[in-house]
Design an enzyme around this catalytic site. Structure first.
Site, PDB file in Angstrom:
ATOM      1  N   HIS A 307       5.942  -1.743   4.012  1.00 30.01           N
ATOM      2  CA  HIS A 307       5.193  -2.274   2.448  1.00 30.01           C
ATOM      3  C   HIS A 307       3.666  -1.449   1.869  1.00 30.01           C
ATOM      4  O   HIS A 307       3.599  -0.739   2.960  1.00 30.01           O
ATOM      5  CB  HIS A 307       3.790  -3.094   3.593  1.00 30.01           C
ATOM      6  CG  HIS A 307       2.965  -4.425   2.285  1.00 30.01           C
ATOM      7  ND1 HIS A 307       1.884  -3.493   1.651  1.00 30.01           N
ATOM      8  CD2 HIS A 307       3.232  -5.217   1.463  1.00 30.01           C
ATOM      9  CE1 HIS A 307       1.479  -4.554   1.053  1.00 30.01           C
ATOM     10  NE2 HIS A 307       2.509  -5.726   0.406  1.00 30.01           N
ATOM     11  N   ASP A 364       7.442 -11.859   3.236  1.00 27.24           N
ATOM     12  CA  ASP A 364       8.993 -12.346   2.676  1.00 27.24           C
ATOM     13  C   ASP A 364       9.515 -12.327   3.940  1.00 27.24           C
ATOM     14  O   ASP A 364      10.371 -12.928   4.242  1.00 27.24           O
ATOM     15  CB  ASP A 364       9.393 -11.262   1.947  1.00 27.24           C
ATOM     16  CG  ASP A 364       8.410 -10.924   0.418  1.00 27.24           C
ATOM     17  OD1 ASP A 364       8.530 -10.360   0.663  1.00 27.24           O
ATOM     18  OD2 ASP A 364       8.380 -12.595   0.541  1.00 27.24           O
TER      19      ASP A 364
HETATM   20  C1  SDX Z   1       6.081  -7.786  -1.562  1.00 27.38           C
HETATM   21  O1  SDX Z   1       2.510  -4.739  -3.110  1.00 27.38           O
HETATM   22  C2  SDX Z   1       2.625  -5.479  -2.887  1.00 27.38           C
HETATM   23  O2  SDX Z   1       1.640  -6.552  -2.509  1.00 27.38           O
HETATM   24  C3  SDX Z   1       3.671  -6.649  -2.969  1.00 27.38           C
HETATM   25  C4  SDX Z   1       3.700  -8.042  -1.799  1.00 27.38           C
HETATM   26  C5  SDX Z   1       2.474  -8.828  -2.584  1.00 27.38           C
HETATM   27  O3  SDX Z   1       2.263  -9.847  -2.246  1.00 27.38           O
HETATM   28  O4  SDX Z   1       2.841  -8.470  -4.033  1.00 27.38           O
HETATM   29  O5  SDX Z   1       3.270  -8.309  -0.505  1.00 27.38           O
HETATM   30  C6  SDX Z   1       5.015  -8.519  -1.740  1.00 27.38           C
HETATM   31  O6  SDX Z   1       7.280  -7.150  -2.339  1.00 27.38           O
HETATM   32  C7  SDX Z   1       6.501  -7.417  -0.323  1.00 27.38           C
HETATM   33  C8  SDX Z   1       7.415  -6.438   0.058  1.00 27.38           C
HETATM   34  C9  SDX Z   1       8.978  -6.698   0.185  1.00 27.38           C
HETATM   35  N1  SDX Z   1      10.193  -5.792  -0.152  1.00 27.38           N
HETATM   36  C10 SDX Z   1      10.734  -5.837   1.085  1.00 27.38           C
HETATM   37  O7  SDX Z   1      10.666  -6.167   2.179  1.00 27.38           O
HETATM   38  C11 SDX Z   1      11.885  -4.986   0.377  1.00 27.38           C
HETATM   39  C12 SDX Z   1      12.126  -3.498   1.745  1.00 27.38           C
HETATM   40  N2  SDX Z   1      11.139  -2.511   2.130  1.00 27.38           N
HETATM   41  C13 SDX Z   1      10.827  -1.518   1.170  1.00 27.38           C
HETATM   42  O8  SDX Z   1      11.684  -1.618   0.102  1.00 27.38           O
HETATM   43  C14 SDX Z   1       9.653  -1.227   1.174  1.00 27.38           C
HETATM   44  O9  SDX Z   1       9.303  -1.397   1.994  1.00 27.38           O
HETATM   45  C15 SDX Z   1       9.119  -1.048   0.274  1.00 27.38           C
HETATM   46  C16 SDX Z   1       9.684  -1.696  -1.501  1.00 27.38           C
HETATM   47  C17 SDX Z   1       7.962  -2.667   0.317  1.00 27.38           C
HETATM   48  C18 SDX Z   1       6.951  -0.007   0.054  1.00 27.38           C
HETATM   49  O10 SDX Z   1       7.930   1.087   0.060  1.00 27.38           O
HETATM   50  P1  SDX Z   1       7.427   2.407  -0.070  1.00 27.38           P
HETATM   51  O11 SDX Z   1       5.779   1.940   0.251  1.00 27.38           O
HETATM   52  O12 SDX Z   1       7.535   2.832  -2.246  1.00 27.38           O
HETATM   53  O13 SDX Z   1       8.492   3.421   0.717  1.00 27.38           O
HETATM   54  P2  SDX Z   1       8.506   4.106   0.969  1.00 27.38           P
HETATM   55  O14 SDX Z   1      10.262   3.340  -0.246  1.00 27.38           O
HETATM   56  O15 SDX Z   1       8.990   5.425   0.065  1.00 27.38           O
HETATM   57  O16 SDX Z   1       9.671   4.483   2.434  1.00 27.38           O
HETATM   58  C19 SDX Z   1       8.955   5.056   3.101  1.00 27.38           C
HETATM   59  C20 SDX Z   1      10.076   5.641   4.209  1.00 27.38           C
HETATM   60  C21 SDX Z   1      11.273   5.550   3.469  1.00 27.38           C
HETATM   61  O17 SDX Z   1      11.472   6.539   4.708  1.00 27.38           O
HETATM   62  P3  SDX Z   1      11.733   8.399   4.410  1.00 27.38           P
HETATM   63  O18 SDX Z   1      12.117   8.868   2.622  1.00 27.38           O
HETATM   64  O19 SDX Z   1      10.474   8.630   4.712  1.00 27.38           O
HETATM   65  O20 SDX Z   1      12.520   8.923   5.221  1.00 27.38           O
HETATM   66  O21 SDX Z   1      10.277   4.319   4.815  1.00 27.38           O
HETATM   67  C22 SDX Z   1      11.734   3.853   4.811  1.00 27.38           C
HETATM   68  C23 SDX Z   1      12.195   4.615   3.501  1.00 27.38           C
HETATM   69  O22 SDX Z   1      13.503   4.857   3.113  1.00 27.38           O
HETATM   70  N3  SDX Z   1      11.467   2.328   4.519  1.00 27.38           N
HETATM   71  C24 SDX Z   1      12.820   1.627   5.082  1.00 27.38           C
HETATM   72  C25 SDX Z   1      12.132   0.066   4.694  1.00 27.38           C
HETATM   73  N4  SDX Z   1      11.255   0.601   4.497  1.00 27.38           N
HETATM   74  C26 SDX Z   1      10.500   1.217   3.654  1.00 27.38           C
HETATM   75  N5  SDX Z   1      13.985   1.769   6.022  1.00 27.38           N
HETATM   76  C27 SDX Z   1      14.505   0.690   6.488  1.00 27.38           C
HETATM   77  N6  SDX Z   1      14.350  -0.637   5.576  1.00 27.38           N
HETATM   78  C28 SDX Z   1      12.980  -0.865   5.066  1.00 27.38           C
HETATM   79  N7  SDX Z   1      12.216  -2.014   4.899  1.00 27.38           N
END
Ligand code: SDX
Length: 428
Positions: A307, A364
């Site tokens: 998140h 989620d």
């Molecule tokens: C919602 O914003 C809100 O409030 C949203 C929400 C709401 O109520 O409106 O809460 C609802 O959208 C919840 C999130 C639902 N999405 C997912 O579950 C999809 C999976 N999660 C992600 O793709 C990710 O965690 C996000 C999109 C939620 C957040 O992305 P960020 O903050 O841009 O973080 P990032 O992508 O830069 O990740 C940071 C690191 C990266 O690794 P490095 O490059 O630092 O090595 O964490 C890793 C990412 O690769 N990473 C994951 C991961 N999520 C982040 N690795 C594996 N699996 C994951 N799910």
């Protein structure tokens, strides 16, 4: 505690005001920075940028805190109803009993949609995604209620537009589901409260009222309450920026629905179940799939994990996980993907990759398991997220309008070609 920040660039110093919120959050106000220094700031994805000052929802990502208008989400999920929370978010206070009864009555007067809107439902391919239908249908409301297009509407006129959207959303959502089954739609019954009416239109039959298990009704209230608002997330920011151009409420919400659809945002609840099903069909080897999630060369991500704001736990996920156990136990459902979800959570919470990146289950991760237990198909999960988020979107849109915020128009840093002359095609 200073109320100014000092920025020094090329020997020049610029004082920038420091803003402190009611929960002691701090921000540097850069609204005059470009005028003073010629510089803009750059923050792709707005990870460190505040877009507004808002009095609706407070998140503390480090401590897993979520408040709607100051009320902890845990108390609202335990004690409130979805329509009461909708009123709280939109109008700012918990309603007195008579106020809530009047609000419920007003909503009940507007649950029907224009019969001509049925032509839209008939026009969609039978297996088209419900989120695409929802976005189109909500946008189409502006065609049937042209008075909603007036950006200078009175407060009373604007409130009627808000009430109509709140009232019609359950009808639209349930009709999308019924049409996907090839079943006749069920008309709203104005003697029923908001959530009961929605479940009746969704799972009932034309001839008789559905016998609803109180466990299912309460679980639906909890799920909708938990999704009702979440400050400046992707879809809410979309609603605000579309509304900032004086676009009408229906168009703004339609845009928010489209933003929510993405699997990185609200679409994750559908993606989680599809992921869990894949893992189950692949033999349930959580370790294998966690390794894929950690592998930078593998596009697979652990959906429902991580998140932008929550860095210890998502308080909503905790409540939904508990509700999962309660609902499935009371309904006598043994869903194997719930065990897989718990195994994944357990393994990830003890895995350095996830711990170092502060990746925890979000709203989620478990919600789809309950939606499925309640009888909804997977492709309806994000539509249910939108149904819950509607009052939050409306509240945020209303706040942006009341505060007369300027049209949203971010700046950029240009990195394209420097000036060059046109070359005739024969000389290229
Ligand atoms: C919602 O914003 C809100 O409030 C949203 C929400 C709401 O109520 O409106 O809460 C609802 O959208 C919840 C999130 C639902 N999405 C997912 O579950 C999809 C999976 N999660 C992600 O793709 C990710 O965690 C996000 C999109 C939620 C957040 O992305 P960020 O903050 O841009 O973080 P990032 O992508 O830069 O990740 C940071 C690191 C990266 O690794 P490095 O490059 O630092 O090595 O964490 C890793 C990412 O690769 N990473 C994951 C991961 N999520 C982040 N690795 C594996 N699996 C994951 N799910």
């Amino acid at each position: 505690m200073s109320d100014k920040a000092l920025l020094t660039i090329d020997g020049n110093s610029y004082e920038l005001p420091i803003i402190t919120g009611t929960e002691q959050e701090k921000a540097i106000d850069i609204s005059k920075l470009r005028d003073q220094s010629g510089y803009v700031t750059l923050d792709t994805g707005f990870k460190n940028t505040g877009a507004t000052k808002s009095a609706i929802t407070f998140l503390d990502g480090e401590n897993g805190i979520l408040h709607y208008r100051g009320y902890p989400i845990e108390q609202l999920a335990k004690n409130s109803t979805f329509l009461e929370v909708a009123y709280l978010l939109i109008y700012g206070e918990l309603p007195k009993e008579q106020t809530l009864l009047d609000f419920r009555h007003l909503i009940s007067r507007h649950t029907l949609i224009h019969e001509d809107m049925k032509k839209f439902f008939d026009g969609f391919p039978s297996k088209s995604h419900p989120m695409g239908q929802l976005s189109a249908l909500v946008g189409a409301l502006s065609a049937f209620y042209p008075e909603s297009l007036n950006p200078n509407a009175t407060e009373e006129e604007e409130n009627l537009t808000i009430v109509k959207l709140l009232a019609k959303m359950p009808t639209i959502v349930s009709w999308i589901y019924k049409k996907s089954l090839g079943h006749p739609v069920i008309y709203p019954r104005n003697n029923m409260n908001y959530v009961h009416n929605f479940l009746q239109m969704t799972f009932g039959q034309i001839t008789e009222e559905i016998e609803l298990d109180p466990v299912i009704v309460r679980a639906m209230h909890i799920l909708l309450i938990l999704h009702a608002d979440h400050e400046q997330n992707c879809s809410t920011s979309t609603v605000r920026i579309v509304g900032s151009s004086n676009a009408n409420l229906y168009a703004s919400i339609s845009a928010g629905i489209s933003a929510l659809w993405g699997p990185l945002h609200g679409g994750a609840n559908q993606a989680v179940i599809e992921m869990l099903e894949s893992i189950k069909n692949d033999g349930g080897d959580s370790a294998k799939w966690l390794a894929k999630a950690k592998d930078k060369n593998d596009p697979f991500r652990l959906m429902g994990f991580g998140h932008r704001v929550y860095k210890n736990f998502d308080p909503r996920a905790k409540i939904i996980k508990k509700a999962c156990d309660d609902v499935l136990e009371k309904l006598g459902i043994n869903d194997p993907v719930l065990d897989i979800a718990k195994q994944l959570e357990e393994a990830a919470l003890n895995d350095p990759y996830f711990v170092e990146r502060k990746l925890y289950p979000n709203v989620d991760f478990y919600s789809g398991i309950i939606y499925r237990a309640l009888g909804f198909p997977t492709d309806m999960f994000t539509v249910l997220f939108a149904l819950g988020r509607l009052p939050g979107w409306i509240a945020q849109w209303k706040e942006m309008r009341i505060n007369k915020e300027p049209i949203g128009r971010p700046r950029q840093i240009y990195v394209g070609s420097t000036p060059r002359d046109y070359v005739d095609i024969e000389k290229r």
